[in-house]
Write a protein that holds these residues in place. Structure first.
Motif, PDB file in Angstrom:
ATOM      1  N   LEU A   1       8.922  -7.296   1.392  1.00 26.25           N
ATOM      2  CA  LEU A   1       8.871  -5.662   1.386  1.00 26.25           C
ATOM      3  C   LEU A   1      10.189  -5.292   0.909  1.00 26.25           C
ATOM      4  O   LEU A   1      10.320  -4.281   0.119  1.00 26.25           O
TER       5      LEU A   1
ATOM      6  N   GLY B   1       2.167   2.895   8.702  1.00 31.94           N
ATOM      7  CA  GLY B   1       2.304   1.518   8.382  1.00 31.94           C
ATOM      8  C   GLY B   1       3.513   1.365   7.415  1.00 31.94           C
ATOM      9  O   GLY B   1       3.619   0.923   6.373  1.00 31.94           O
ATOM     10  N   ALA B   2       4.582   1.822   8.226  1.00 35.58           N
ATOM     11  CA  ALA B   2       5.810   1.992   7.431  1.00 35.58           C
ATOM     12  C   ALA B   2       6.597   0.799   7.124  1.00 35.58           C
ATOM     13  O   ALA B   2       7.575   0.884   5.998  1.00 35.58           O
TER      14      ALA B   2
ATOM     15  N   ARG C   1       2.548  -1.135  13.777  1.00 42.40           N
ATOM     16  CA  ARG C   1       2.253  -1.781  14.793  1.00 42.40           C
ATOM     17  C   ARG C   1       3.044  -3.155  15.164  1.00 42.40           C
ATOM     18  O   ARG C   1       3.171  -3.641  16.190  1.00 42.40           O
ATOM     19  N   SER C   2       4.025  -3.485  14.042  1.00 44.38           N
ATOM     20  CA  SER C   2       4.862  -4.603  14.339  1.00 44.38           C
ATOM     21  C   SER C   2       6.290  -4.087  14.522  1.00 44.38           C
ATOM     22  O   SER C   2       6.904  -3.360  13.783  1.00 44.38           O
TER      23      SER C   2
ATOM     24  N   ALA D   1       2.626   1.363  17.280  1.00 47.17           N
ATOM     25  CA  ALA D   1       1.092   1.889  17.391  1.00 47.17           C
ATOM     26  C   ALA D   1       0.411   1.175  16.441  1.00 47.17           C
ATOM     27  O   ALA D   1       0.695   1.058  15.209  1.00 47.17           O
ATOM     28  N   ASP D   2      -0.949   0.691  17.294  1.00 45.99           N
ATOM     29  CA  ASP D   2      -1.894   0.081  16.392  1.00 45.99           C
ATOM     30  C   ASP D   2      -2.834   1.337  15.748  1.00 45.99           C
ATOM     31  O   ASP D   2      -3.566   1.919  16.840  1.00 45.99           O
ATOM     32  N   LEU D   3      -2.881   1.619  14.744  1.00 48.61           N
ATOM     33  CA  LEU D   3      -3.651   2.818  14.281  1.00 48.61           C
ATOM     34  C   LEU D   3      -5.067   2.269  14.148  1.00 48.61           C
ATOM     35  O   LEU D   3      -6.058   3.316  13.837  1.00 48.61           O
TER      36      LEU D   3
ATOM     37  N   SER E   1       1.887   3.807   2.288  1.00 54.45           N
ATOM     38  CA  SER E   1       1.947   3.156   1.048  1.00 54.45           C
ATOM     39  C   SER E   1       1.390   1.695   1.362  1.00 54.45           C
ATOM     40  O   SER E   1       2.029   1.111   2.342  1.00 54.45           O
ATOM     41  N   SER E   2       0.684   1.293   0.323  1.00 53.64           N
ATOM     42  CA  SER E   2       0.050  -0.108   0.866  1.00 53.64           C
ATOM     43  C   SER E   2      -0.503  -0.358   2.151  1.00 53.64           C
ATOM     44  O   SER E   2      -0.038  -1.470   2.723  1.00 53.64           O
ATOM     45  N   PHE E   3      -0.860   0.765   2.807  1.00 54.07           N
ATOM     46  CA  PHE E   3      -1.494   0.635   3.996  1.00 54.07           C
ATOM     47  C   PHE E   3      -3.010   1.005   4.282  1.00 54.07           C
ATOM     48  O   PHE E   3      -3.646   0.340   5.027  1.00 54.07           O
TER      49      PHE E   3
ATOM     50  N   GLU F   1      -5.585  -1.462   4.553  1.00 47.62           N
ATOM     51  CA  GLU F   1      -5.401  -2.465   5.830  1.00 47.62           C
ATOM     52  C   GLU F   1      -6.204  -1.892   7.007  1.00 47.62           C
ATOM     53  O   GLU F   1      -6.539  -2.811   7.787  1.00 47.62           O
TER      54      GLU F   1
HETATM   55  C1  LIG Z   1       1.795  -4.056   3.079  1.00 49.12           C
HETATM   56  S1  LIG Z   1       2.850  -3.594   4.583  1.00 49.12           S
HETATM   57  C2  LIG Z   1       3.478  -1.964   3.428  1.00 49.12           C
HETATM   58  C3  LIG Z   1       4.519  -1.451   4.254  1.00 49.12           C
HETATM   59  C4  LIG Z   1       5.416  -0.375   3.569  1.00 49.12           C
HETATM   60  N1  LIG Z   1       4.349   0.902   3.550  1.00 49.12           N
HETATM   61  C5  LIG Z   1       5.597  -0.296   2.030  1.00 49.12           C
HETATM   62  O1  LIG Z   1       4.728   0.250   1.299  1.00 49.12           O
HETATM   63  O2  LIG Z   1       6.211  -1.165   1.768  1.00 49.12           O
HETATM   64  C6  LIG Z   1       1.463  -2.927   5.782  1.00 49.12           C
HETATM   65  C7  LIG Z   1       2.284  -2.304   6.782  1.00 49.12           C
HETATM   66  O3  LIG Z   1       1.172  -1.838   7.670  1.00 49.12           O
HETATM   67  C8  LIG Z   1       1.222  -2.112   9.118  1.00 49.12           C
HETATM   68  N2  LIG Z   1      -0.107  -2.208   9.613  1.00 49.12           N
HETATM   69  C9  LIG Z   1      -1.049  -2.784   9.189  1.00 49.12           C
HETATM   70  N3  LIG Z   1      -2.263  -2.292   9.901  1.00 49.12           N
HETATM   71  C10 LIG Z   1      -1.770  -1.423  10.704  1.00 49.12           C
HETATM   72  C11 LIG Z   1      -2.260  -0.709  11.851  1.00 49.12           C
HETATM   73  N4  LIG Z   1      -3.614  -1.024  12.057  1.00 49.12           N
HETATM   74  N5  LIG Z   1      -1.478  -0.073  12.529  1.00 49.12           N
HETATM   75  C12 LIG Z   1      -0.323   0.065  12.593  1.00 49.12           C
HETATM   76  N6  LIG Z   1       0.592  -0.714  11.628  1.00 49.12           N
HETATM   77  C13 LIG Z   1      -0.326  -1.444  10.565  1.00 49.12           C
HETATM   78  C14 LIG Z   1       1.669  -3.601   8.890  1.00 49.12           C
HETATM   79  O4  LIG Z   1       2.339  -4.190  10.076  1.00 49.12           O
HETATM   80  C15 LIG Z   1       2.840  -3.276   7.615  1.00 49.12           C
HETATM   81  O5  LIG Z   1       3.950  -2.960   8.196  1.00 49.12           O
END
Ligand SMILES: C[S@@+](CC[C@H](N)C(=O)[O-])C[C@H]1O[C@@H](n2cnc3c(N)ncnc32)[C@H](O)[C@@H]1O
Length: 279
Positions: free
Chosen positions: A23, A56-57, A80-81, A106-108, A124-126, A129
């Motif tokens: 990232l 999902g920062a 969440r990480s 937080a786990d969203l 972004s890119s979230f 997921e």
């Molecule tokens: C592909 S990365 C994108 C990070 C950042 N937004 C960017 O565009 O560079 C996705 C992020 O979403 C987080 N994530 C995925 N599922 C999630 C959930 N259910 N709750 C919280 N965070 C989550 C992951 O831990 C990861 O850091």
């Protein structure tokens, strides 16, 4: 913790460190398109936002860009990480923004965190997921003040680096690898516009931003090496043995055709941006 649970936690930690590194490379190498995505998305912001949420920062590229863009705002980065959130905090400290950037683990997929009312949400890119994007968008809408804005960003496809003909193996390696990963669900997302509208947002976009062509060859080679090493395990049973062989040559630093020795790599990645207002 049992031995198995310990092993699992250490595996997850390692995987998240790897993703965090990617990232950050993306943020550096795609700096121009990140800036354009932020500029395009935030032009629909009405008043100066007081509170901003980055969902999902990851390592905080969006959260920190928004903190710089809106110097009066408080920014909340949710992920969440713990690995990611530590990086957000460290980067915020380095940039002198730690007073305005807060992290919330937080786990969203489990529950919406108690973050209060916000004026701008960045995802972004979230969104692709989460287990239930419709439910998540409902929560986002409820947390936005009337007139508030949600900006959604997705990669159009996985980052590309390789020329069609590498001089070794069969031409078209990267396309075959990406097709195999798409079949496995990597980066799978629809045009979010219909779902955003169903949730009650007024939508602008999609708008596409692309990486600029000028790149430092050594930095591109380093990113290509890191990215393709990250893909390699997922490709093990998904592409032909001959393609795996070519990939392994590219990844072996001593091979004459190694990625790290090549001057014909070019990062190509497009992003789509949607801006959605809560009426
Ligand atoms: C592909 S990365 C994108 C990070 C950042 N937004 C960017 O565009 O560079 C996705 C992020 O979403 C987080 N994530 C995925 N599922 C999630 C959930 N259910 N709750 C919280 N965070 C989550 C992951 O831990 C990861 O850091």
């Amino acid at each position: 913790m049992t031995h198995h649970a310990q092993h699992r936690a250490s595996h997850d930690h390692h995987r998240e460190e790897g993703l965090a590194q990617l990232l950050d490379l993306d943020a550096t190498m795609s700096g121009d398109s990140w800036a354009e995505a932020v500029a395009w998305g935030t032009r629909f912001v009405r008043d100066s936002p007081e509170r901003i949420l980055d969902l999902g920062a990851g390592t905080g590229t969006g959260a920190l860009a928004l903190a710089r863009r809106f110097p009066a705002a408080e920014v909340v980065a949710v992920d969440r990480s713990a690995v990611m959130l530590e990086r957000v905090q460290a980067a915020a400290r380095e940039q002198g923004l730690d007073g305005r950037v807060q992290v919330v683990p937080a786990d969203l997929d489990a529950a919406w965190p108690a973050v209060g009312a916000v004026d701008l949400v960045w995802a972004s890119s979230f969104l692709h997921e989460v287990a239930d994007p419709a439910a998540l968008l409902g929560d986002v809408r409820a947390s936005l003040r009337p007139g508030g804005l949600l900006v959604v960003v997705e990669l159009d496809g996985l980052p590309r680096f390789l020329p069609e003909d590498l001089g070794i193996g069969r031409a078209g390696l990267e396309s075959r690898c990406h097709r195999a990963l798409a079949d496995a669900g990597w980066n799978a997302h629809p045009d979010w516009r219909p779902l955003l509208e169903e949730t009650g947002f007024e939508v602008r976009g999609p708008h596409t931003v692309s990486t600029a062509a000028h790149q430092d060859p050594a930095a591109t080679a380093h990113y290509a090496q890191t990215w393709l090493s990250h893909l390699r395990p997922a490709l093990q049973d998904r592409v032909e043995a001959a393609d795996l062989g070519t990939l392994d040559h590219l990844l072996a630093p001593d091979h004459p055709e190694a990625l790290l020795r090549r001057a014909d790599l070019l990062l190509r990645v497009d992003r789509t941006v949607w801006a959605a207002r809560r009426p």
